[in-house]
Design a protein around this motif. Structure first.
Motif, PDB file in Angstrom:
ATOM      1  N   SER A   1       2.401   1.606  -3.409  1.00  0.00           N
ATOM      2  CA  SER A   1       1.356   1.991  -4.353  1.00  0.00           C
ATOM      3  C   SER A   1       1.118   3.498  -4.325  1.00  0.00           C
ATOM      4  O   SER A   1       0.950   4.132  -5.375  1.00  0.00           O
ATOM      5  CB  SER A   1       0.059   1.243  -4.028  1.00  0.00           C
ATOM      6  OG  SER A   1      -0.960   1.600  -4.925  1.00  0.00           O
TER       7      SER A   1
ATOM      8  N   ASP B   1       0.821  -1.207   0.000  1.00  0.00           N
ATOM      9  CA  ASP B   1       0.000   0.000   0.000  1.00  0.00           C
ATOM     10  C   ASP B   1       0.856   1.258   0.000  1.00  0.00           C
ATOM     11  O   ASP B   1       0.501   2.259  -0.644  1.00  0.00           O
ATOM     12  CB  ASP B   1      -0.934   0.003   1.209  1.00  0.00           C
ATOM     13  CG  ASP B   1      -2.048  -1.010   1.088  1.00  0.00           C
ATOM     14  OD1 ASP B   1      -2.374  -1.390  -0.053  1.00  0.00           O
ATOM     15  OD2 ASP B   1      -2.592  -1.440   2.124  1.00  0.00           O
TER      16      ASP B   1
ATOM     17  N   SER C   1      -1.469   1.200 -12.052  1.00  0.00           N
ATOM     18  CA  SER C   1      -1.268   2.629 -11.800  1.00  0.00           C
ATOM     19  C   SER C   1      -0.171   3.188 -12.704  1.00  0.00           C
ATOM     20  O   SER C   1      -0.310   4.279 -13.276  1.00  0.00           O
ATOM     21  CB  SER C   1      -0.903   2.841 -10.326  1.00  0.00           C
ATOM     22  OG  SER C   1      -0.562   4.187 -10.075  1.00  0.00           O
TER      23      SER C   1
ATOM     24  N   ILE D   1      -0.477  -1.963  -8.701  1.00  0.00           N
ATOM     25  CA  ILE D   1       0.681  -1.072  -8.845  1.00  0.00           C
ATOM     26  C   ILE D   1       1.077  -0.946 -10.317  1.00  0.00           C
ATOM     27  O   ILE D   1       1.323   0.157 -10.819  1.00  0.00           O
ATOM     28  CB  ILE D   1       1.862  -1.583  -7.994  1.00  0.00           C
ATOM     29  CG1 ILE D   1       1.536  -1.405  -6.507  1.00  0.00           C
ATOM     30  CG2 ILE D   1       3.149  -0.860  -8.361  1.00  0.00           C
ATOM     31  CD1 ILE D   1       2.617  -1.901  -5.565  1.00  0.00           C
TER      32      ILE D   1
ATOM     33  N   ASP E   1       1.959   5.920  -7.545  1.00  0.00           N
ATOM     34  CA  ASP E   1       0.888   6.746  -8.091  1.00  0.00           C
ATOM     35  C   ASP E   1       1.260   8.227  -8.016  1.00  0.00           C
ATOM     36  O   ASP E   1       0.987   9.003  -8.944  1.00  0.00           O
ATOM     37  CB  ASP E   1      -0.412   6.487  -7.324  1.00  0.00           C
ATOM     38  CG  ASP E   1      -1.615   7.087  -8.024  1.00  0.00           C
ATOM     39  OD1 ASP E   1      -1.708   6.959  -9.258  1.00  0.00           O
ATOM     40  OD2 ASP E   1      -2.450   7.699  -7.337  1.00  0.00           O
TER      41      ASP E   1
END
Length: 352
Positions: A268, A265, A301, A298, A272
């Motif tokens: 990610s 997370d 993104s 990921i 982003d």
């Protein structure tokens, strides 16, 4: 050894009569906790305990009955817990709250409110945990109007000073669009814990209030509250939504100072953030250097960022890696086709 000892004590206790029921209840909690975490060989322990309770006629004792309901709930048998609750000859706030908690975990707000009203009709007073679970059910199901009604009852009963109630209210108002109300409750909360700070920072991130989230994070540090991985997800999300690349990198690197290892997370958020800022190459390099295997989200993104900024090379690499993880993803094929089309490579777009 502990379990054997408690079982031996239980059998001895069953002969001393109901005088020892309260002591037996407290000691049996050790067995019940063990039932929740033990291997499959101990899954039948709760049934054996239940049989001993029935055999010794202890189910009529409200403490034993409430604990047995909690046992079934914790062991993943909510239906058995509810059935046992209905069969209990007498109930207390703990037993009512336990069943409300069961339904709140699956966000069945109508069932929770029905139980709550029945509890009030029985002249029992709800406790702080009762309202915490009610708020959780309302928030999870998006019933913010009902959650505000619950808030009014919390105030009337004087339970709004409990930190876990305040935390549930902060989370509810943040998710329901009432960021000002959430901040007011946060400011009023005495003895804020880590959940209080995390909820408020995450709420600011959701509402695009990155400067406020950063301010809260710095206040948290000043008050010697150690952030955890959830804290960093909140602050990184705030930086991502606001496009604060340098601040995002700073907080990402700060995780190591607090002994927190970045998880998927966290990576990610940074991928982003870099992608939105057009730093697609840096985002790709970061993914390749990750100590954990990147997931499809990921790579997706990065693919989206590559399409927006026209980086075909990175986009193709992102698409190929995502398709390895999610071969049936039509969205990946569509994004890759759009990437080719954006720079006029219509043949490649048609082939994809």
């Amino acid at each position: 050894m502990v379990v054997v000892a408690v079982w031996q004590w239980w059998h001895c206790g069953s002969r001393v009569g109901i005088v020892a029921v309260v002591a037996m209840w407290w000691r049996s909690l050790a067995v019940w906790q063990h039932c929740h975490t033990a291997n499959s060989a101990n899954r039948y322990s709760r049934t054996q305990i239940h049989c001993l309770v029935l055999k010794n006629r202890f189910l009529s004792d409200v403490y034993v009955g409430s604990s047995l309901v909690a046992l079934y709930a914790k062991c993943g048998s909510p239906q058995d817990a509810c059935k046992l609750f209905e069969e209990m000859p007498s109930k207390n706030a703990v037993s009512w709250t336990t069943v409300i908690h069961i339904f709140s975990q699956v966000f069945q707000v109508d069932a929770c409110l029905k139980l709550y009203n029945e509890m009030r009709s029985s002249a029992l007073r709800p406790n702080d945990y009762t309202f915490t679970f009610l708020l959780s059910a309302c928030t999870g199901s998006g019933c913010f109007g009902q959650a505000k009604t619950v808030h009014c009852q919390i105030i009337c009963m004087g339970l709004d000073s409990h930190v876990h109630v305040s935390n549930a209210l902060i989370s509810m108002y943040c998710k329901g669009g009432g960021i000002d109300e959430a901040h007011y409750i946060f400011q009023k909360t005495m003895n804020k814990d880590l959940v209080s700070w995390n909820s408020m920072i995450a709420g600011c991130a959701q509402h695009g209030l990155a400067p406020k989230a950063i301010e809260l994070f710095e206040q948290m540090k000043d008050q010697k509250v150690k952030p955890d991985s959830i804290t960093f997800i909140g602050i990184l999300s705030a930086c991502r939504h606001a496009g604060l690349v340098e601040q995002g990198w700073f907080y990402f690197k700060l995780m190591g100072f607090y002994g927190e290892k970045p998880a998927l997370d966290h990576f990610s958020c940074i991928v982003d953030l870099l992608g939105r800022a057009g730093r697609v190459g840096e985002a790709c390099d970061l993914i390749k250097s990750m100590p954990v295997k990147p997931n499809g989200a990921i790579w997706g993104s990065l693919l989206m960022s590559s399409r927006i900024h026209g980086n075909v090379e990175v986009g193709i690499e992102a698409a190929e890696n995502r398709l390895v993880l999610e071969p049936g993803s039509t969205a990946t094929h569509l994004q890759l086709a759009n990437l080719y089309a954006s720079i006029g490579l219509w043949d490649q777009a048609a082939r994809v």
